[in-house]
Design an enzyme around this catalytic site. Structure first.
Site, PDB file in Angstrom:
ATOM      1  N   TYR A 107       1.048  -1.464   0.050  1.00  0.00           N
ATOM      2  CA  TYR A 107      -0.003   0.122  -0.048  1.00  0.00           C
ATOM      3  C   TYR A 107       0.895   1.171  -0.052  1.00  0.00           C
ATOM      4  O   TYR A 107       0.776   2.020  -1.172  1.00  0.00           O
ATOM      5  CB  TYR A 107      -0.953  -0.069   1.103  1.00  0.00           C
ATOM      6  CG  TYR A 107      -1.808   1.192   1.422  1.00  0.00           C
ATOM      7  CD1 TYR A 107      -2.977   1.186   0.580  1.00  0.00           C
ATOM      8  CD2 TYR A 107      -1.583   1.873   2.132  1.00  0.00           C
ATOM      9  CE1 TYR A 107      -3.730   2.252   0.553  1.00  0.00           C
ATOM     10  CE2 TYR A 107      -2.623   3.033   2.452  1.00  0.00           C
ATOM     11  CZ  TYR A 107      -3.583   3.011   1.940  1.00  0.00           C
ATOM     12  OH  TYR A 107      -4.652   4.388   1.724  1.00  0.00           O
ATOM     13  N   ARG A 111      -3.398   8.451  16.579  1.00  0.00           N
ATOM     14  CA  ARG A 111      -3.879   9.002  15.341  1.00  0.00           C
ATOM     15  C   ARG A 111      -4.665  10.183  15.503  1.00  0.00           C
ATOM     16  O   ARG A 111      -5.131  10.581  16.510  1.00  0.00           O
ATOM     17  CB  ARG A 111      -4.873   7.557  14.730  1.00  0.00           C
ATOM     18  CG  ARG A 111      -4.096   6.450  14.347  1.00  0.00           C
ATOM     19  CD  ARG A 111      -3.126   6.424  13.158  1.00  0.00           C
ATOM     20  NE  ARG A 111      -2.641   5.267  12.868  1.00  0.00           N
ATOM     21  CZ  ARG A 111      -1.564   4.759  13.412  1.00  0.00           C
ATOM     22  NH1 ARG A 111      -0.835   5.164  14.362  1.00  0.00           N
ATOM     23  NH2 ARG A 111      -1.126   3.359  13.098  1.00  0.00           N
TER      24      ARG A 111
HETATM   25  P1  NAD Z   1     -12.640   1.906   0.130  1.00  0.00           P
HETATM   26  O1  NAD Z   1     -12.017   0.480   0.606  1.00  0.00           O
HETATM   27  O2  NAD Z   1     -14.120   2.222   1.090  1.00  0.00           O
HETATM   28  O3  NAD Z   1     -12.732   2.501  -1.201  1.00  0.00           O
HETATM   29  C1  NAD Z   1     -12.008   2.060  -2.240  1.00  0.00           C
HETATM   30  C2  NAD Z   1     -12.858   1.908  -3.451  1.00  0.00           C
HETATM   31  O4  NAD Z   1     -12.064   1.436  -4.519  1.00  0.00           O
HETATM   32  C3  NAD Z   1     -14.000   0.760  -3.035  1.00  0.00           C
HETATM   33  O5  NAD Z   1     -15.085   0.815  -3.650  1.00  0.00           O
HETATM   34  C4  NAD Z   1     -13.188  -0.394  -3.998  1.00  0.00           C
HETATM   35  O6  NAD Z   1     -14.077  -1.518  -4.549  1.00  0.00           O
HETATM   36  C5  NAD Z   1     -12.535   0.370  -5.034  1.00  0.00           C
HETATM   37  N1  NAD Z   1     -11.538  -0.497  -5.835  1.00  0.00           N
HETATM   38  C6  NAD Z   1     -10.445  -0.854  -5.228  1.00  0.00           C
HETATM   39  N2  NAD Z   1      -9.379  -1.590  -6.068  1.00  0.00           N
HETATM   40  C7  NAD Z   1     -10.180  -1.173  -7.541  1.00  0.00           C
HETATM   41  C8  NAD Z   1      -9.612  -1.514  -8.501  1.00  0.00           C
HETATM   42  N3  NAD Z   1      -8.513  -2.021  -8.910  1.00  0.00           N
HETATM   43  N4  NAD Z   1     -10.440  -1.063  -9.716  1.00  0.00           N
HETATM   44  C9  NAD Z   1     -11.683   0.006  -9.371  1.00  0.00           C
HETATM   45  N5  NAD Z   1     -11.719   0.184  -8.211  1.00  0.00           N
HETATM   46  C10 NAD Z   1     -11.203  -0.392  -7.097  1.00  0.00           C
HETATM   47  O7  NAD Z   1     -11.699   3.116   0.816  1.00  0.00           O
HETATM   48  P2  NAD Z   1     -11.819   4.482   1.214  1.00  0.00           P
HETATM   49  O8  NAD Z   1     -11.506   4.836   2.730  1.00  0.00           O
HETATM   50  O9  NAD Z   1     -12.991   5.020   0.820  1.00  0.00           O
HETATM   51  O10 NAD Z   1     -10.663   5.187   0.414  1.00  0.00           O
HETATM   52  C11 NAD Z   1     -10.471   5.811  -0.721  1.00  0.00           C
HETATM   53  C12 NAD Z   1      -9.095   6.217  -1.242  1.00  0.00           C
HETATM   54  O11 NAD Z   1      -8.648   7.176  -0.040  1.00  0.00           O
HETATM   55  C13 NAD Z   1      -8.073   4.971  -1.291  1.00  0.00           C
HETATM   56  O12 NAD Z   1      -7.509   5.399  -2.526  1.00  0.00           O
HETATM   57  C14 NAD Z   1      -7.502   5.324  -0.229  1.00  0.00           C
HETATM   58  O13 NAD Z   1      -6.144   4.928  -0.231  1.00  0.00           O
HETATM   59  C15 NAD Z   1      -7.551   6.813   0.192  1.00  0.00           C
HETATM   60  N6  NAD Z   1      -7.174   7.067   1.844  1.00  0.00           N
HETATM   61  C16 NAD Z   1      -8.141   6.863   2.657  1.00  0.00           C
HETATM   62  C17 NAD Z   1      -7.950   7.027   3.915  1.00  0.00           C
HETATM   63  C18 NAD Z   1      -9.057   6.914   4.879  1.00  0.00           C
HETATM   64  O14 NAD Z   1      -9.159   7.018   6.135  1.00  0.00           O
HETATM   65  N7  NAD Z   1     -10.289   6.511   4.773  1.00  0.00           N
HETATM   66  C19 NAD Z   1      -6.746   7.549   4.421  1.00  0.00           C
HETATM   67  C20 NAD Z   1      -5.661   7.663   3.547  1.00  0.00           C
HETATM   68  C21 NAD Z   1      -6.001   7.289   2.054  1.00  0.00           C
HETATM   69  N1  UDP Z   2      -6.234  -0.636  15.795  1.00  0.00           N
HETATM   70  C1  UDP Z   2      -6.707  -1.209  17.174  1.00  0.00           C
HETATM   71  N2  UDP Z   2      -7.692  -1.996  17.237  1.00  0.00           N
HETATM   72  C2  UDP Z   2      -8.333  -2.425  16.110  1.00  0.00           C
HETATM   73  C3  UDP Z   2      -7.931  -1.890  14.919  1.00  0.00           C
HETATM   74  C4  UDP Z   2      -6.935  -0.936  14.938  1.00  0.00           C
HETATM   75  O1  UDP Z   2      -5.947  -0.877  18.225  1.00  0.00           O
HETATM   76  O2  UDP Z   2      -9.496  -3.218  16.304  1.00  0.00           O
HETATM   77  C5  UDP Z   2      -4.937   0.338  15.902  1.00  0.00           C
HETATM   78  C6  UDP Z   2      -4.011  -0.075  14.841  1.00  0.00           C
HETATM   79  O3  UDP Z   2      -3.128  -1.140  15.384  1.00  0.00           O
HETATM   80  C7  UDP Z   2      -3.707   1.380  14.786  1.00  0.00           C
HETATM   81  C8  UDP Z   2      -4.671   2.314  14.788  1.00  0.00           C
HETATM   82  O4  UDP Z   2      -5.674   1.441  15.575  1.00  0.00           O
HETATM   83  O5  UDP Z   2      -2.373   1.644  15.541  1.00  0.00           O
HETATM   84  C9  UDP Z   2      -5.110   2.803  13.643  1.00  0.00           C
HETATM   85  O6  UDP Z   2      -5.601   1.553  12.735  1.00  0.00           O
HETATM   86  P1  UDP Z   2      -6.316   1.625  11.302  1.00  0.00           P
HETATM   87  O7  UDP Z   2      -6.204   0.077  10.698  1.00  0.00           O
HETATM   88  O8  UDP Z   2      -7.666   2.280  11.523  1.00  0.00           O
HETATM   89  O9  UDP Z   2      -5.560   2.675  10.352  1.00  0.00           O
HETATM   90  P2  UDP Z   2      -3.787   3.051  10.088  1.00  0.00           P
HETATM   91  O10 UDP Z   2      -3.020   1.990  10.946  1.00  0.00           O
HETATM   92  O11 UDP Z   2      -3.772   2.934   8.724  1.00  0.00           O
HETATM   93  O12 UDP Z   2      -3.842   4.353  10.639  1.00  0.00           O
END
Ligand code: NAD
Ligand code: UDP
Ligand code: UDP
Length: 327
Positions: free
Chosen positions: A149, A215
């Site tokens: 990722y 976080r």
């Molecule tokens: P999510 O998993 O809900 O959404 C991702 C979407 O992309 C899904 O609908 C999935 O089906 C689609 N997808 C995955 N692979 C695909 C492919 N090969 N072709 C077409 N569609 C595909 O996640 P989200 O939280 O909505 O995240 C959206 C974007 O934001 C992602 O790129 C993620 O990396 C980025 N992001 C999210 C967060 C967060 O906290 N939610 C933080 C940092 C970055």
């Molecule tokens: N985490 C936790 N319990 C859970 C899920 C996540 O303690 O059931 C912790 C995880 O180890 C991390 C933080 O919460 O330190 C945020 O995790 P998340 O997967 O939401 O996002 P990211 O690690 O990508 O920030």
């Protein structure tokens, strides 16, 4: 007053958590939305309420394959975002970020569209600078279990900036920090959804490690506002820009707050910390404040309230909390 121009907007990953909120917002602003998704982690339930709207169209497609459509703007969000989802098929995760970026950049180049990339705070890895400003290059383990990722997203940033320099594309690279809200996947293992579902079900809250890692959590409506402002900002502002909420909490504090807000009888169960789990994370959002006039407005308590209500509705009668609330 500026004249309204209806845009044709492509949202990849449009049926996911952030994508579905973004489609909704763009349509509310009067734009035509083409939602693209392969439904790997997204679901039709997230967009069902949009399907009958003439401004909305959905296409089942994988971004790792070429796509020929004619948008004015592209938001590239397609990529599984939670560790358990992106680690399920790590090779596909890297391909989605890298081949997906190449295809969407190639498309943007052909039709001269403006293109936004959903990058991530994970590009900073387990950071030794705190809070993280955009100028920090990060500390990522390139061979660890989060690398598919993190490195995929880093490579996508590289591609965006090379298309910008080499082909003069109009790019917008956003580094998104932890975001939460309704339509998060209930089983995707992310901390906010996990804790809320566990609390509502009266199950133990699983805190990884001792819960002292931190976080910063941004509510989804704040994040979507930032996306749209960034896309509309002058072409000279390309990022990368941090988007997130700078208020920092430990994971243990989050668990305690969710237990209190749900009135749950859940206890806390400590479990092993996954490898490469960042110790701390908080965005420096000075650049976003200055250039977009943006900062989050929804406090954690308020956002958690909305999210708890969403999961409570989703779990329905399966939730012991629902029984307690009814009587
Ligand atoms: P999510 O998993 O809900 O959404 C991702 C979407 O992309 C899904 O609908 C999935 O089906 C689609 N997808 C995955 N692979 C695909 C492919 N090969 N072709 C077409 N569609 C595909 O996640 P989200 O939280 O909505 O995240 C959206 C974007 O934001 C992602 O790129 C993620 O990396 C980025 N992001 C999210 C967060 C967060 O906290 N939610 C933080 C940092 C970055
Ligand atoms: N985490 C936790 N319990 C859970 C899920 C996540 O303690 O059931 C912790 C995880 O180890 C991390 C933080 O919460 O330190 C945020 O995790 P998340 O997967 O939401 O996002 P990211 O690690 O990508 O920030
Ligand atoms: N591409 C696409 N849709 C388009 C144009 C390009 O999916 O409308 C894909 C195509 O697969 C190509 C990639 O984007 O390989 C990169 O395009 P670019 O023009 O940058 O480079 P090419 O590989 O065509 O030389």
């Amino acid at each position: 007053m500026r004249e309204f121009k209806r845009k044709r907007v492509l949202v990849t990953g449009g049926s996911g958590f952030l994508g579905s909120h973004l489609c909704e917002r763009l349509m509310a602003d009067g734009h035509d939305v083409l939602c693209l998704d392969n439904f790997f982690t997204g679901t039709k339930d997230n967009i069902r309420h949009l399907l009958s709207n003439p401004l909305f169209e959905v296409i089942r497609h994988d971004v790792t394959f070429p796509l020929y459509v004619e948008p004015d703007e592209i938001y590239n969000l397609a990529c599984p975002a939670s560790p358990i989802h992106y680690q399920r098929d790590p090779v596909q995760t890297t391909k989605t970020s890298v081949h997906g970026a190449i295809n969407m950049l190639g498309l943007a180049k052909r039709v001269k569209a403006k293109i936004f990339q959903a990058s991530t705070s994970e590009v900073y890895g387990d950071p030794d600078i705190h809070p993280q400003p955009e100028g920090y290059w990060g500390r990522v383990n390139p061979v660890g279990i989060r690398a598919c990722y993190d490195e995929g997203k880093r490579c996508a940033e590289t591609l965006f900036f090379d298309y910008y320099r080499q082909h003069r594309l109009r790019i917008k690279v956003a580094r998104i920090f932890n975001t939460y809200g309704p339509r998060m996947h209930p089983n995707d293992g992310r901390v906010v959804s996990n804790f809320i579902v566990q609390a509502l079900m009266g199950e133990p809250i699983t805190v990884y490690g001792d819960g002292s890692q931190s976080r910063s959590f941004c509510y989804v409506s704040d994040m979507i506002e930032a996306f749209v402002r960034f896309m509309d900002a002058p072409d000279t502002f390309v990022g990368p820009v941090n988007l997130g909420n700078p208020v920092e909490f430990t994971i243990l504090e989050l668990a305690e707050r969710i237990i209190a807000m749900t009135g749950s009888r859940s206890t806390i169960r400590f479990k092993e910390l996954p490898s490469d789990d960042p110790r701390q994370r908080r965005p420096d959002i000075g650049l976003a404040r200055e250039t977009l006039g943006w900062e989050p407005t929804v406090a954690l308590e308020e956002g958690l309230g909305e999210t708890i209500a969403y999961f409570d509705r989703m779990l329905g009668s399966r939730s012991p909390m629902a029984l307690t609330q009814e009587g």
